[in-house]
Design an enzyme around this catalytic site. Structure first.
Site, short mmCIF file in Angstrom:
data_model
loop_
_atom_site.label_atom_id
_atom_site.label_comp_id
_atom_site.label_asym_id
_atom_site.label_seq_id
_atom_site.Cartn_x
_atom_site.Cartn_y
_atom_site.Cartn_z
N ASN A 73 41.63 39.48 23.03
CA ASN A 73 41.30 40.33 21.89
C ASN A 73 41.56 41.79 22.21
OD1 ASN A 73 38.58 42.11 21.87
ND2 ASN A 73 38.36 40.44 23.36
N ASN A 131 28.26 49.01 29.33
CA ASN A 131 29.56 48.36 29.25
C ASN A 131 30.57 49.11 30.11
OD1 ASN A 131 32.03 47.25 28.59
ND2 ASN A 131 31.62 47.11 26.41
N CYS A 134 35.22 46.88 29.44
CA CYS A 134 36.24 46.71 28.40
C CYS A 134 37.61 47.18 28.92
CB CYS A 134 35.83 47.50 27.16
SG CYS A 134 36.92 47.23 25.75
N CYS A 351 52.33 13.24 44.42
CA CYS A 351 52.30 13.25 45.89
C CYS A 351 53.70 13.41 46.46
CB CYS A 351 51.66 11.96 46.39
SG CYS A 351 51.41 11.93 48.18
N CYS A 399 45.37 11.89 38.13
CA CYS A 399 45.13 10.56 37.56
C CYS A 399 44.43 10.68 36.21
CB CYS A 399 44.28 9.73 38.52
SG CYS A 399 43.92 8.07 37.90
#
Length: 438
Positions: A73, A131, A134, A351, A399
């Protein structure tokens, strides 16, 4: 039933799940909806001098059928006036006196910090979050991550805040830094009561290959933004543990970064977080996800015989160590449960091309295996050569069938020995170096 009540540096909430500072915590209306759904606290969208946002603001990384595994964002702090935000915090606290409401702040000068800290307390905020994280827009003005990336600056501004603060202060740290503990230590030196991490990661999620402009696009241009969502969880877990394990930090931690369910929250707490904050998952699925989070965490604690969150917090911190201290003689190998194997042979490919070439493809009858789920008659199956297996885990990770390939410890008569111990013994002439792998 386990007690889910939380206490972060004196900030109490009925459960450890807080709405993180961001679009879901922008208004009193959203806060009421959040608390009605069951959230224990909320960090208000960052308050400062009002800004003007752009359109569009968001982009995402999708993977396979999963949307928004990563979210980007370029939206900035609140575009509403401080007067409106502080008035709505006061309104919320009157209605929800037992829920935590934290004012997130971001301003520039010492005078502004002192003023906004006082206003946050006067309106009834339970705490303040600074803050310092940001990574877009605000950092270009000398705020946000521009502060968090410089521990000495973060320490100075935090000290300004602590001169005036009468309620607990949380410093929100940026991950866009070489060593996050340096910033955490700075917060501690300045007198902060807690830290929260991580804030978003500097990012560009994708490029439109027709227009050659990255998303989000604003009139033919784009900008780097803040990356969050499930994809950042491993980075956040690592940084939370680093701060929790650092004796020079020693502050309560509010964990943030890719949390979407109770398991995510439990992992953050095990690695040292007292509580957690959620943003992207709310933007994706809505506030009601907290109901499953509360129920799931409570059930988990009960299953472990834990009566409160404090028994979980930090339980895994000391299980993370430097590589040099790991046991070189510990051995495990991969084993296949042929009753579950579908014969896709992805383990062989992984593998053979990406790991250590210790899986063969063999005829089923050569290993006494009958037809299993979805297997084609006479099609070759993977067989692991345990003597050559290095226990890397790759086959079990690729797997597609849960618990079809498991990693099994192999007991041996070798004493526990770390790389550090090996080097010491070689230096003293007590043993020869371990020969290279053939």
């Amino acid at each position: 039933m386990a007690d889910l009540s939380s206490n972060l540096a004196g900030i109490k909430s009925p459960n450890p799940f807080w709405v993180a500072s961001g679009p879901p915590s922008n208004t009193a209306y959203q806060t009421h909806r959040a608390f009605e759904a069951g959230w224990g606290g909320l960090v208000w969208k960052t308050i400062g001098t009002p800004i003007v946002n752009v359109a569009s603001r968001y982009s995402a990384l999708n993977f396979g059928n999963q949307r928004m595994i990563g979210f980007n964002n370029i939206e900035l702090i609140s575009d509403r006036s401080p007067e409106t935000n502080f008035a709505e915090i006061a309104e919320v606290k009157k209605r929800w006196p037992h829920h935590a409401v934290i004012a997130s702040l971001m301003v520039e000068t010492r005078e502004e910090w002192r003023e906004f800290v006082k206003r946050a307390a006067d309106c009834g905020s339970d705490g303040i979050e600074l803050n310092y994280g940001c990574p877009h827009g605000m950092c270009e003005r000398g705020m946000g991550s521009a502060v968090g990336q410089q521990p000495e600056v973060a320490e100075r501004i935090t000290s300004w805040v602590m001169e005036t603060a009468t309620i607990p202060v949380i410093v929100k740290l940026t991950p866009n830094i070489t060593d996050i503990t340096a910033a955490a230590r700075a917060a501690k030196r300045a007198g902060a009561n807690a830290i929260s991490l991580i804030n978003t990661i500097n990012s560009i999620t994708n490029v439109n290959l027709d227009t050659f402009v990255p998303e989000p696009t604003v009139a033919g241009l784009s900008s780097h933004g803040g990356y969050c969502g499930p994809a950042v969880k491993p980075i956040a877990l690592n940084m939370v543990q680093c701060c929790a394990a650092d004796a020079q930090v020693g502050l309560p931690i509010s964990g943030i970064g890719g949390i979407a369910n109770w398991r995510d929250a439990a992992e953050f707490m095990a690695l040292g977080a007292t509580n957690v904050q959620v943003c992207t998952a709310i933007m994706h699925y809505g506030f009601r996800i907290v109901q499953d989070m509360n129920e799931g965490l409570s059930t988990y604690l009960d299953s472990k015989g834990m009566k409160s969150l404090s028994e979980l917090v930090g339980k895994s911190v000391r299980n993370v160590n430097e590589w040099k201290n790991l046991d070189l003689n510990f051995q495990r190998v991969a084993r296949i449960d042929y009753d579950k194997c579908i014969g896709c042979n992805l383990c062989y490919i992984a593998c053979e091309d990406g790991a250590h070439q210790c899986i063969d493809l063999v005829a089923p009858e050569s290993i006494n295996v009958d037809l299993g789920p979805g297997r084609v008659p006479y099609k070759v199956l993977p067989s692991i050569r345990e003597d050559d297996c290095v226990g890397c885990n790759l086959c079990s990770l690729v797997c597609p069938v849960d618990n079809c390939i498991t990693m099994v410890e192999i007991k041996n008569d070798k004493p526990k020995m770390s790389w550090s111990e090996l080097q010491d013994k070689v230096a003293r002439g007590e043993m020869k170096p371990i020969p290279p792998h053939p």
